[in-house]
Every structure is written in C-alpha cells, then in structure tokens.
Design a protein around this motif. Structure first.
Motif, PDB file in Angstrom:
ATOM      1  N   UNK A  17      56.332  34.551   8.257  1.00  0.00           N
ATOM      2  CA  UNK A  17      55.604  33.506   7.579  1.00  0.00           C
ATOM      3  C   UNK A  17      55.854  31.940   7.572  1.00  0.00           C
ATOM      4  N   UNK A  18      56.159  31.534   9.151  1.00  0.00           N
ATOM      5  CA  UNK A  18      56.591  30.397   9.449  1.00  0.00           C
ATOM      6  C   UNK A  18      54.964  29.955  10.256  1.00  0.00           C
ATOM      7  N   UNK A  68      56.080  25.723   0.918  1.00  0.00           N
ATOM      8  CA  UNK A  68      57.249  26.297   0.926  1.00  0.00           C
ATOM      9  C   UNK A  68      56.747  28.089   1.009  1.00  0.00           C
ATOM     10  N   UNK A  69      57.208  28.774   1.218  1.00  0.00           N
ATOM     11  CA  UNK A  69      56.659  30.366   1.213  1.00  0.00           C
ATOM     12  C   UNK A  69      58.170  30.922   1.045  1.00  0.00           C
ATOM     13  N   UNK A  70      58.216  31.664  -0.212  1.00  0.00           N
ATOM     14  CA  UNK A  70      59.824  31.943  -0.658  1.00  0.00           C
ATOM     15  C   UNK A  70      59.265  34.140  -0.398  1.00  0.00           C
ATOM     16  N   UNK A  71      60.401  34.498  -0.026  1.00  0.00           N
ATOM     17  CA  UNK A  71      60.025  35.945  -0.672  1.00  0.00           C
ATOM     18  C   UNK A  71      61.005  36.143  -1.863  1.00  0.00           C
ATOM     19  N   UNK A 114      60.598  29.597   4.032  1.00  0.00           N
ATOM     20  CA  UNK A 114      61.066  28.382   4.570  1.00  0.00           C
ATOM     21  C   UNK A 114      59.689  27.729   3.697  1.00  0.00           C
ATOM     22  N   UNK A 115      60.837  25.951   4.635  1.00  0.00           N
ATOM     23  CA  UNK A 115      60.088  24.839   4.000  1.00  0.00           C
ATOM     24  C   UNK A 115      59.328  24.220   5.332  1.00  0.00           C
ATOM     25  N   UNK A 116      58.623  23.540   4.977  1.00  0.00           N
ATOM     26  CA  UNK A 116      57.805  23.149   6.350  1.00  0.00           C
ATOM     27  C   UNK A 116      56.994  21.839   5.648  1.00  0.00           C
ATOM     28  N   UNK A 162      57.351  17.435  10.835  1.00  0.00           N
ATOM     29  CA  UNK A 162      57.111  18.923  11.026  1.00  0.00           C
ATOM     30  C   UNK A 162      58.724  19.576  11.497  1.00  0.00           C
ATOM     31  N   UNK A 163      59.323  19.180  10.799  1.00  0.00           N
ATOM     32  CA  UNK A 163      60.635  20.240  10.640  1.00  0.00           C
ATOM     33  C   UNK A 163      60.282  21.277  10.036  1.00  0.00           C
ATOM     34  N   UNK A 164      61.200  22.605  10.317  1.00  0.00           N
ATOM     35  CA  UNK A 164      61.795  23.107   9.755  1.00  0.00           C
ATOM     36  C   UNK A 164      62.682  23.984   8.679  1.00  0.00           C
ATOM     37  N   UNK A 165      63.265  23.953   7.514  1.00  0.00           N
ATOM     38  CA  UNK A 165      63.986  24.531   6.762  1.00  0.00           C
ATOM     39  C   UNK A 165      63.546  25.781   7.220  1.00  0.00           C
ATOM     40  N   UNK A 166      64.232  27.191   7.128  1.00  0.00           N
ATOM     41  CA  UNK A 166      64.741  28.245   6.816  1.00  0.00           C
ATOM     42  C   UNK A 166      66.424  29.293   6.450  1.00  0.00           C
ATOM     43  N   UNK A 167      65.595  29.840   5.726  1.00  0.00           N
ATOM     44  CA  UNK A 167      66.447  31.495   5.662  1.00  0.00           C
ATOM     45  C   UNK A 167      66.555  32.573   5.481  1.00  0.00           C
TER      46      UNK A 167
END
Length: 285
Positions: free
Chosen positions: A29-30, A124-127, A137-139, A144-149
């Motif tokens: 996803x990233x 953004x992409x959310x499952x 993933x929020x890029x 260049x920051x990636x917020x992931x959970x």
C-alpha cells in the motif's frame, strides 16, 4: 523407551492472524501511495495557481484532473494487492458500506489546497473491513512523510510510534474543525460556526481548515488535541480515525458514542480532554 511427543504449537488467534496479514500488506500500500504522490507532486504548480484556477469552473476542472491523474497509478495496484476488496468510488460519499473489504481512497486529500498552490495536501489509502478501518497510509509528498496504522498494531510516522497528547485541560487545548464538502446545507454551516464559538470560549485555539485528514494526523501525533466535524464523508475520516485510535486517542461522535461509518458527526480527541470536548460540542444543535 518411547520418545516424548513434541508439544503442538499454540494456535494463532484470528485477530493476531489478521494483524500479521495486514502488516504484510502495508509495504504494498505504501508503494502504491508513493507512486500516486509522485504523480500529484509533478502536477503541483504553486506559482501558477492563480492563473489556472481563477474561476469556479477552472477550480473544479483542476480538481478532477488531479483525481484522474492520480487514480491512474493508484487504483490498479491497490486492487491487485487485495483482489477481494471493492472500491468506494465516490470520495465525497458517507455512511456505512456493504459487508466485506473496501478501499476508501482520496487520491488528492486537500485537492482544493493543491489547486491553489498551498502545501496542505496528501494521498490516502485505507482498507475498511466490515465497516472498520484496519489499515491506512497517509503520504505527504512535499515532505516525504508517511503516517501509517494497522488495527491493533499502533500508529507510526515514518516508522516511529505516534502518541496523542497527554493534556487534561480543555482550556489549554489546540482544537480544529472544518467543512467536509462544498455545498453543505445551511444547518451544517450554522453548527460549524456555533461549535467554533463555543470551543473558542472553552479552549485555547481553534483551527478551521481543510482537509480533515491533515488535521487528524496532528491529533494522532499529539501536536493538537482534538478535531471534530459535522459530516460523514468517509474518505476524509477513516484514515485519521484509525491513526488517532491506534495512537491512543478517543474516536466518537460529538455526543461521545462510539464512532462508526454510519455516524452523522465525528470527534477525535486526546483522552484527557475528550469528555470536556463532548460537553462543549453535544450542546450544538
């Protein structure tokens, strides 16, 4: 002498198995979101914004052009990574989804900012699985920051764990809100205005801006303390809802009930000020 049989491995629980599978999906996803972010960054023209977006028709055309260009590189990899998942087509839609897995994506979260040459935009992409966000993933392409959970696995910024604010005094809180879509009804606009006035009285500072996701990453990172919105636009809420929850925050509606995709409004806050924020916002009608 008979040999002692080896102990059977402990069974893996369903939640643990789901967590492992979702964390394994995170890299794919990233990569897809990064490719989309590269495309959106190539289209960013801050110095020419006033020229190419001078009328409403030009703004709308530029927004649609961004979406189309980014979806061209984002949609296929995500569907290939999770073939059983369906695609939520309307990024301004709200409400619960049918059962199963869905990709809820905003190819240009903060598109209006991008078109006007401002830096507050992301991909953004959310499952979403059975109406629960389980991976996001929020890029932010400019930094260049990636917020992931991943549900049950915590929230991270570039791999470093995130934690919400430890504040317990709403009077010291930085909070935020904003509209979710153009053309909201008059009652929604009045509720926004009333809620801002009430929170300005109760809190320290209120930030009114778009998009929701870029306010929610600040809540997840502990930079701000709460965000609320009188809307159910799922593409602007699911990523931030998962990030805040996994960073230790409270995610409810403005009356304090657990938030779901069917909720008509939204509140994400540090636990220490959540109840006080509910007291302020639940009186807004």
């Amino acid at each position: 002498m008979p040999s002692t049989p080896a102990s059977a491995p402990a069974p893996v629980s369903a939640p643990a198995l789901a967590l492992d599978l979702d964390e394994g999906l995170l890299a794919q996803v990233t990569a897809a979101v990064h490719a989309a972010g590269d495309r959106l960054r190539e289209r960013y023209e801050p110095r020419a914004a006033a020229v190419r977006a001078a009328t409403t028709d030009e703004i709308v055309a530029a927004i649609h052009a961004n979406d189309d260009a980014v979806l061209d590189v984002l949609k296929a990899p995500l569907l290939a990574a999770r073939p059983q998942a369906r695609w939520a087509e309307d990024e301004l839609a709200g409400g619960a989804l049918p059962p199963g897995e869905w990709w809820v994506v905003d190819p240009a979260e903060g598109n209006i900012n991008h078109v006007h040459g401002m830096p507050d935009w992301a991909v953004t992409a959310t499952l979403v699985r059975d109406n629960q966000p389980v991976l996001t993933v929020v890029h932010a392409p400019l930094t260049g920051d990636d917020y992931t959970a991943v549900a049950g696995g915590g929230a991270r910024l570039n791999g470093v764990p995130l934690h919400v604010s430890a504040k317990t005094d709403l009077g010291a809180a930085l909070t935020g809100t904003g509209q979710a879509r153009p053309g909201e009804d008059e009652r929604t606009f009045r509720r926004i205005g009333s809620s801002v006035a009430r929170m300005l009285t109760a809190g320290l500072v209120v930030r009114v801006s778009v998009p929701a996701t870029l306010q929610l990453i600040h809540v997840a990172a502990g930079r701000t303390d709460a965000f609320w919105q009188f809307s159910d636009v799922r593409s602007g809420l699911v990523a931030g809802a998962l990030l805040v929850a996994e960073a230790g925050g409270a995610v409810t509606d403005v009356h304090g009930a657990p938030w779901t995709l069917a909720s008509p409004d939204f509140l994400a806050a540090a636990p220490g000020i959540h109840a006080a924020a509910v007291d302020v916002l639940s009186e807004v009608s």
